[in-house]
Design an enzyme around this catalytic site. Structure first.
Site, PDB file in Angstrom:
ATOM      1  N   LYS A 165       0.978  -1.112  -0.020  1.00  0.00           N
ATOM      2  CA  LYS A 165      -0.025   0.061  -0.104  1.00  0.00           C
ATOM      3  C   LYS A 165       0.861   1.086  -0.042  1.00  0.00           C
ATOM      4  O   LYS A 165       1.593   1.330   0.787  1.00  0.00           O
ATOM      5  CB  LYS A 165      -0.916  -0.063   1.315  1.00  0.00           C
ATOM      6  CG  LYS A 165      -1.986  -1.194   1.221  1.00  0.00           C
ATOM      7  CD  LYS A 165      -2.988  -0.943  -0.263  1.00  0.00           C
ATOM      8  CE  LYS A 165      -3.757  -2.029  -0.100  1.00  0.00           C
ATOM      9  NZ  LYS A 165      -4.719  -1.922  -1.285  1.00  0.00           N
ATOM     10  N   ASP A 193       0.120  -0.287  -4.818  1.00  0.00           N
ATOM     11  CA  ASP A 193      -1.203   0.071  -4.761  1.00  0.00           C
ATOM     12  C   ASP A 193      -1.300   1.515  -4.452  1.00  0.00           C
ATOM     13  O   ASP A 193      -1.303   1.714  -3.500  1.00  0.00           O
ATOM     14  CB  ASP A 193      -1.916  -0.866  -4.361  1.00  0.00           C
ATOM     15  CG  ASP A 193      -3.593  -0.538  -4.711  1.00  0.00           C
ATOM     16  OD1 ASP A 193      -3.671   0.497  -5.316  1.00  0.00           O
ATOM     17  OD2 ASP A 193      -4.258  -1.374  -4.391  1.00  0.00           O
ATOM     18  N   GLU A 218      -0.423   0.188  -9.448  1.00  0.00           N
ATOM     19  CA  GLU A 218      -1.876   0.072  -9.413  1.00  0.00           C
ATOM     20  C   GLU A 218      -2.404   1.210  -9.011  1.00  0.00           C
ATOM     21  O   GLU A 218      -2.111   1.949  -8.269  1.00  0.00           O
ATOM     22  CB  GLU A 218      -2.383  -0.863  -8.531  1.00  0.00           C
ATOM     23  CG  GLU A 218      -3.756  -1.429  -8.291  1.00  0.00           C
ATOM     24  CD  GLU A 218      -4.027  -2.471  -7.643  1.00  0.00           C
ATOM     25  OE1 GLU A 218      -3.088  -3.519  -7.285  1.00  0.00           O
ATOM     26  OE2 GLU A 218      -5.218  -2.720  -6.988  1.00  0.00           O
ATOM     27  N   ASP A 241      -8.081  -0.401 -10.694  1.00  0.00           N
ATOM     28  CA  ASP A 241      -8.798  -1.106  -9.708  1.00  0.00           C
ATOM     29  C   ASP A 241     -10.171  -0.366  -9.512  1.00  0.00           C
ATOM     30  O   ASP A 241     -11.256  -0.289 -10.011  1.00  0.00           O
ATOM     31  CB  ASP A 241      -8.086  -1.464  -8.249  1.00  0.00           C
ATOM     32  CG  ASP A 241      -8.921  -2.099  -7.410  1.00  0.00           C
ATOM     33  OD1 ASP A 241     -10.301  -2.231  -7.578  1.00  0.00           O
ATOM     34  OD2 ASP A 241      -8.316  -2.347  -6.339  1.00  0.00           O
ATOM     35  N   LYS A 265     -13.671  -6.960  -8.682  1.00  0.00           N
ATOM     36  CA  LYS A 265     -14.001  -7.382  -7.103  1.00  0.00           C
ATOM     37  C   LYS A 265     -15.407  -7.562  -7.124  1.00  0.00           C
ATOM     38  O   LYS A 265     -16.481  -6.548  -7.529  1.00  0.00           O
ATOM     39  CB  LYS A 265     -13.886  -5.978  -6.407  1.00  0.00           C
ATOM     40  CG  LYS A 265     -12.299  -5.608  -6.135  1.00  0.00           C
ATOM     41  CD  LYS A 265     -12.205  -4.727  -5.143  1.00  0.00           C
ATOM     42  CE  LYS A 265     -10.737  -4.765  -4.552  1.00  0.00           C
ATOM     43  NZ  LYS A 265      -9.975  -3.790  -4.922  1.00  0.00           N
TER      44      LYS A 265
END
Ligand code: MG
Length: 367
Positions: A165, A193, A218, A241, A265
Site C-alpha cells: 500500500k 497500489d 496500480e 481497480d 471485485k
C-alpha cells in the site's frame, strides 16, 4: 421456488495486523461486514456477504448496504432466487447504482441455485479451470523497513505475490517499493497500489524513481483521466481497480489501452452475476485480472474463490484469502489456504455454513 424471508446480520471483522493503512493516512482497524440469509419456501437457504473497506475506499459503506437491502427486500420477497438474471433486473430497476447493496443478495441466490442443482457455484460460473489459485497478500502502509519485513514474512508463509500500500509521500513510496522488491526477490510478483492517493506528478515521481525495479503499478490517481495520463508516461505494467466499476468502465479502459491488468471485485460490480460478466469480457480480450473483493469474511472469500476457480488460468493473475485478514471467523467450509494458494471445494452452492452463535441476533428481517 420463492424467497420467503431475507435476514440481515452484522459482524465486526478486526484486522489481524491491528491497523490496515493505505493511501494518504486512510485506515481501518475493524471492517463492518453485512451478511444476508435468504430463506425459501422449499427449505433451501442461501448466504451472501458484503464488506466495504470503511466508507472512504469506494463509494460504499456498511450502513448503506444494510439500508439499501431494506429498500430492495420488499421487491425480492416472493421471487424465484434461481432466476438470477431476472432478479438482478428487478434490483437494477428498483435501485439505480449502489452495486455493493445488491452484491450479497446476488451471491445468496447463487448459493441457493447451486444447492438446488447439487453443484458448486464454480460449476455454474463456467466450470473449474483452476485447483490451487495463486494469492496476493496486501501489506499495509508503514515504514519501508517494516513493509519489507512484513513482505518477507508473507513470502515465508508461501505467498508469491505481494501488494504494498503506497499512495503517500512520493519519496517515501519510492523507498517502500524499493525495500519490498529487494526483500522478496525476483520470483515474487509485487504490486504497488496507489489507491488513488497520488496526483499525477507524484505518481510520475514514484514511477521514475523506481524505473529499474520490476513491479506492477496500480491505480495511482483518483480520476480515470489522471490514471490514463500516468499510464501513458510510466514504464511499469499498469493495473486499474477503483476506476473499473462498471462494464462501461472496462470497455473504455480497453479501448484506451488504459491498463494491462484489471481488478475484478465481486462487491464493487454488484455480485457474482456482474463480476462474471466482467470476468468473461476480460478473458475474451486476453486481459489478465485479479479476482478479489474490498474486504470480507468466509462468504465473500468463498464467492470470489468460486469465480477465480472458473476463470481461465492464463488470465488469472491472482486471487485473495480475505478471510485470513480477520481475527474473527464466522463460518465453516471456507476455502483452504496452503502455500500461497487458495482452493475451493465441490460442495453444492458456496460450500460455507455460518455458525449461528457467532453471527448473533439479526439486525433486520423482511418477509
Ligand atoms: Mg487495489
Amino acid at each position: 421456488m420463492r424467497i420467503t424471508r431475507i435476514t440481515v446480520y452484522r459482524i465486526d471483522l478486526p484486522y489481524v495486523g491491528g491497523t490496515y493503512s493505505w493511501a494518504k493516512g486512510k485506515a481501518v482497524e475493524v471492517a463492518d461486514s453485512t451478511i444476508v440469509r435468504l430463506d425459501t419456501d422449499e427449505g433451501l437457504t442461501g448466504w451472501g456477504e458484503v464488506c466495504p473497506l470503511g466508507a472512504a475506499y469506494l463509494p460504499a459503506y456498511a450502513a448503506g448496504a444494510r439500508t439499501g437491502i431494506g429498500v430492495l427486500a420488499p421487491h425480492l420477497i416472493g421471487r424465484d432466487p434461481t432466476c438470477i438474471g431476472a432478479l438482478n433486473r428487478v434490483m437494477d430497476w428498483e435501485m439505480r447504482g449502489h452495486a455493493y447493496v445488491k452484491s450479497p443478495l446476488d451471491i445468496a441466490c447463487w448459493d441457493i441455485l447451486g444447492k438446488a442443482a447439487g453443484l458448486p457455484v464454480h460449476s455454474l460460473l463456467g466450470g473449474r479451470q483452476n485447483d490451487a489459485m495463486a494469492m496476493y497478500r496486501a501489506v499495509p502502509q508503514d515504514t519501508p523497513e517494516a513493509m519489507a519485513a512484513a513482505s518477507e514474512g508473507f513470502r515465508a508463509e508461501g505467498y508469491r505475490q505481494i501488494q504494498l500500500k503506497v499512495g503517500g509521500d512520493p519519496a517515501d513510496d519510492a523507498r517502500r517499493i524499493r525495500a519490498v522488491v529487494e526483500a522478496v526477490g525476483p520470483e515474487c510478483v509485487v504490486l504497488a497500489d496507489g489507491n488513488t492517493g497520488w496526483r499525477r506528478d507524484e505518481a510520475l515521481q514514484v514511477a521514475n524513481a523506481t524505473r529499474d525495479l520490476n513491479y506492477i503499478l496500480e491505480q495511482p490517481c483518483e480520476s480515470y483521466a489522471d490514471c490514463l495520463s500516468v499510464r501513458r508516461r510510466a514504464r511499469q505494467p499498469f493495473k486499474l481497480d477503483e476506476s473499473l466499476q462498471s462494464l462501461e468502465d472496462l470497455q473504455r479502459a480497453r479501448q484506451d489501452d488504459a491498463c494491462d491488468i484489471a481488478s475484478i471485485k465481486v462487491g464493487k460490480h454488484g455480485g457474482l452475476t456482474k463480476a462474471r460478466m466482467l470476468r468473461d469480457v476480460c478473458a475474451a480480450n486476453k486481459l489478465p485480472m485479479t479476482v478479489e473483493d474490498t474486504w470480507g469474511g468466509e462468504i465473500v472469500t468463498a464467492a470470489l474463490a468460486h469465480l477465480a476457480a472458473s476463470t481461465p488460468p492464463e488470465v488469472l493473475l491472482n486471487t485473495t484469502d480475505l478471510h485470513s485478514y480477520n481475527t474473527v471467523h464466522f463460518a465453516a467450509g471456507a476455502p483452504a489456504v496452503e502455500d500461497g494458494c487458495l482452493t475451493v471445494g465441490d460442495a453444492p452452492g458456496l460450500g460455507v455454513e455460518p455458525i449461528a452463535d457467532l453471527l448473533g441476533p439479526p439486525v433486520a428481517a423482511y418477509e
